[in-house]
Design an enzyme around this catalytic site. Structure first.
Site, PDB file in Angstrom:
ATOM      1  N   LYS A  22       0.828  -1.216   0.000  1.00 34.01           N
ATOM      2  CA  LYS A  22       0.000   0.000   0.000  1.00 34.01           C
ATOM      3  C   LYS A  22       0.860   1.262   0.000  1.00 34.01           C
ATOM      4  O   LYS A  22       0.646   2.173  -0.804  1.00 34.01           O
ATOM      5  CB  LYS A  22      -0.919  -0.015   1.220  1.00 34.01           C
ATOM      6  N   ASN A  23       1.817   1.351   0.903  1.00 37.08           N
ATOM      7  CA  ASN A  23       2.589   2.585   1.036  1.00 37.08           C
ATOM      8  C   ASN A  23       3.475   2.844  -0.178  1.00 37.08           C
ATOM      9  O   ASN A  23       3.723   4.002  -0.538  1.00 37.08           O
ATOM     10  CB  ASN A  23       3.430   2.544   2.316  1.00 37.08           C
ATOM     11  N   ARG A  97      -4.098  10.092   3.298  1.00 34.67           N
ATOM     12  CA  ARG A  97      -2.803  10.727   3.487  1.00 34.67           C
ATOM     13  C   ARG A  97      -2.029  10.810   2.171  1.00 34.67           C
ATOM     14  O   ARG A  97      -1.306  11.770   1.906  1.00 34.67           O
ATOM     15  CB  ARG A  97      -2.007   9.901   4.515  1.00 34.67           C
ATOM     16  N   ASP A 121      -5.592   8.060   8.628  1.00 33.24           N
ATOM     17  CA  ASP A 121      -5.758   7.619  10.010  1.00 33.24           C
ATOM     18  C   ASP A 121      -5.725   8.780  10.994  1.00 33.24           C
ATOM     19  O   ASP A 121      -4.975   9.743  10.823  1.00 33.24           O
ATOM     20  CB  ASP A 121      -4.642   6.638  10.408  1.00 33.24           C
ATOM     21  N   ASP A 319       3.984   0.701  11.803  1.00 32.65           N
ATOM     22  CA  ASP A 319       2.726   0.106  11.362  1.00 32.65           C
ATOM     23  C   ASP A 319       2.506  -1.302  11.909  1.00 32.65           C
ATOM     24  O   ASP A 319       1.398  -1.833  11.810  1.00 32.65           O
ATOM     25  CB  ASP A 319       2.674   0.053   9.828  1.00 32.65           C
ATOM     26  N   MET A 341       6.419   7.388  17.392  1.00 29.30           N
ATOM     27  CA  MET A 341       6.166   8.325  16.299  1.00 29.30           C
ATOM     28  C   MET A 341       4.759   8.919  16.277  1.00 29.30           C
ATOM     29  O   MET A 341       4.543   9.988  15.734  1.00 29.30           O
ATOM     30  CB  MET A 341       6.484   7.645  14.965  1.00 29.30           C
TER      31      MET A 341
END
Length: 435
Positions: A22-23, A97, A121, A319, A341
């Site tokens: 996904k990222n 995002r 998120d 994550d 984070m």
């Protein structure tokens, strides 16, 4: 609104294949705007966030051709540069995002861009300073449109510069790279993020004609070029899914094989789950997790309680901390989970405590898990998914629990995991969508 009904306590078995990352997909899709030629991308995950970004590209005038369920070609020959200033873009882009990644490519090629307030998120403050300061150093100026909630960026000509990033932001690094590849002169990015997904972006851009060196390190050198050409690109397997499936096998006492896990790109992920006592075997590009009754959390050499925390690559990805926390519930021993984070990612632990977990939430960033060692089972409850990763963690908890759980707000899970209920049913899970 749909929900998942999960009947837990069943052992799973078989093989499962991770989706495309996904990222990585969000960065790679934005990069198609850097050339008027066709870019073909394979192994695209069919998930909400990625599909929204593909729709945004089409709305901007990019020609999108679906070659198959997970392959698309993109031709950005006639881009409507004004679309990014429209209310339609703000409404759609505000849902994820990844929409911020369009700014670097647009600024690089068209010398103007809009950077919307980040969506996605609700896991804490996610600032845009790294992006904007990087663009400024390349020669861009900005005006913050308060009523619109976005930065309007422009530059007569981007020029290469040296920059030391205040944080190794993955999205910030990706955005600056995409702006710099078409800038005049040489750009040096120090303290750059060096995640596999950034490496993948750089390699794809080099195939398109960019000149990027230092790939895989925290110092990137980018020699600007006049134009980029088309290419073909294959996304990596999603490392977050791989970690989730390792945790799922352990929690449900199941024997699973993760096929095509992209082992060489996983970094310390397998090692961190082994520190929780989970046995796994790497065979080629597959990960085999045997059925295991009890797994014991390691301690430090001096006997101290293990701490698992997030850190920029090659450290452990934030994550997967939600998954680590859930997996530790049924381990023998204790672990401190430290989410550095983001300040809101541990706020789902109250639901796990309601299920019977022994967890102490020390503060917004730290939680101590005292493992049950299978002496007590979790019990099914009704709960809601607060974000993508917590949602997947709650799903794993529900699959291991005794009785029936209802997970609401599953759009959060669908944002990051494609057809997760179908894929879990194929390995024996009792899960279905209900209204």
């Amino acid at each position: 609104m749909p929900a998942f009904e999960v009947v837990g306590g069943n052992k799973l078995h078989g093989e499962i294949i991770p989706q495309g990352a996904k990222n990585e997909a969000l960065q790679i899709l934005a990069a198609v705007l850097l050339t008027p030629e066709t870019v073909t991308i394979h192994h695209i995950p069919d998930i909400i966030d990625v599909n929204i970004l593909i729709n945004l590209l089409a709305d901007m005038g990019v020609t999108v051709q679906r070659l198959s369920r997970h392959s698309c070609s993109f031709t950005a020959a006639n881009v409507n540069t004004d679309y990014l200033s429209s209310e339609a873009f703000r409404n759609k882009g505000g849902k994820l995002r990844g929409s911020v990644m369009l700014a670097g490519a647009m600024l690089g090629r068209y010398k103007k861009a809009y950077l919307p307030k980040p969506g996605g998120d609700k896991i804490g403050r996610r600032r845009l300073d790294t992006h904007v300061i990087g663009f400024e150093k390349l020669g861009a100026s900005y005006v913050y449109q308060e009523k619109l909630g976005c930065f309007e960026l422009s530059a007569p000509q981007l020029k290469g510069a040296f920059m030391l990033l205040d944080e190794p932001s993955v999205t910030g690094t990706a955005n600056i790279i995409m702006a710099a590849v078409l800038a005049e002169g040489t750009t040096s990015i120090y303290n750059a993020a060096c995640e596999p997904y950034i490496q993948q972006l750089c390699k794809m851009l080099n195939r398109m004609g960019a000149r990027i060196t230092g790939i895989g390190s925290n110092l990137l050198q980018i020699e600007g070029v006049d134009a980029l050409c088309g290419t073909e690109h294959m996304l990596l397997p999603d490392m977050i899914e791989v970690g989730s499936f390792i945790g799922l096998a352990a929690m449900t006492q199941s024997a699973l094989t993760i096929k095509g896990a992209g082992v060489q790109h996983l970094g310390v992920i397998p090692e961190k789950f082994q520190q929780l006592g989970i046995h796994l075997e790497i065979k080629g590009d597959d990960i085999i997790i045997p059925e295991q009754d009890v797994y014991e959390i390691q301690t430090y050499l001096d006997g101290g309680i293990l701490t698992i925390y997030d850190h920029p690559w090659p450290g452990f990805t934030p994550d997967l901390l939600s998954i680590v926390l859930v997996v530790a519930i049924q381990a023998r021993g204790s672990v401190l989970v430290h989410q550095k984070m983001f300040e809101s990612r541990l706020f789902f632990v109250d639901k796990l405590i309601d299920m019977g977990a022994q967890i102490i939430l020390c503060d917004p960033h730290r939680a101590t898990v005292i493992g049950l060692a299978r002496k007590n089972k979790l019990k099914g409850i009704t709960m809601s998914s607060p974000d993508i990763r917590a949602g997947q963690a709650l799903l794993i908890a529900a699959l291991s629990a005794e009785g029936t759980s209802i997970i609401q707000n599953i759009e959060q899970i669908d944002r990051g995991y494609q057809y997760i209920d179908e894929r879990l049913r194929h390995i024996g899970a009792q899960i279905r969508r209900i209204e």
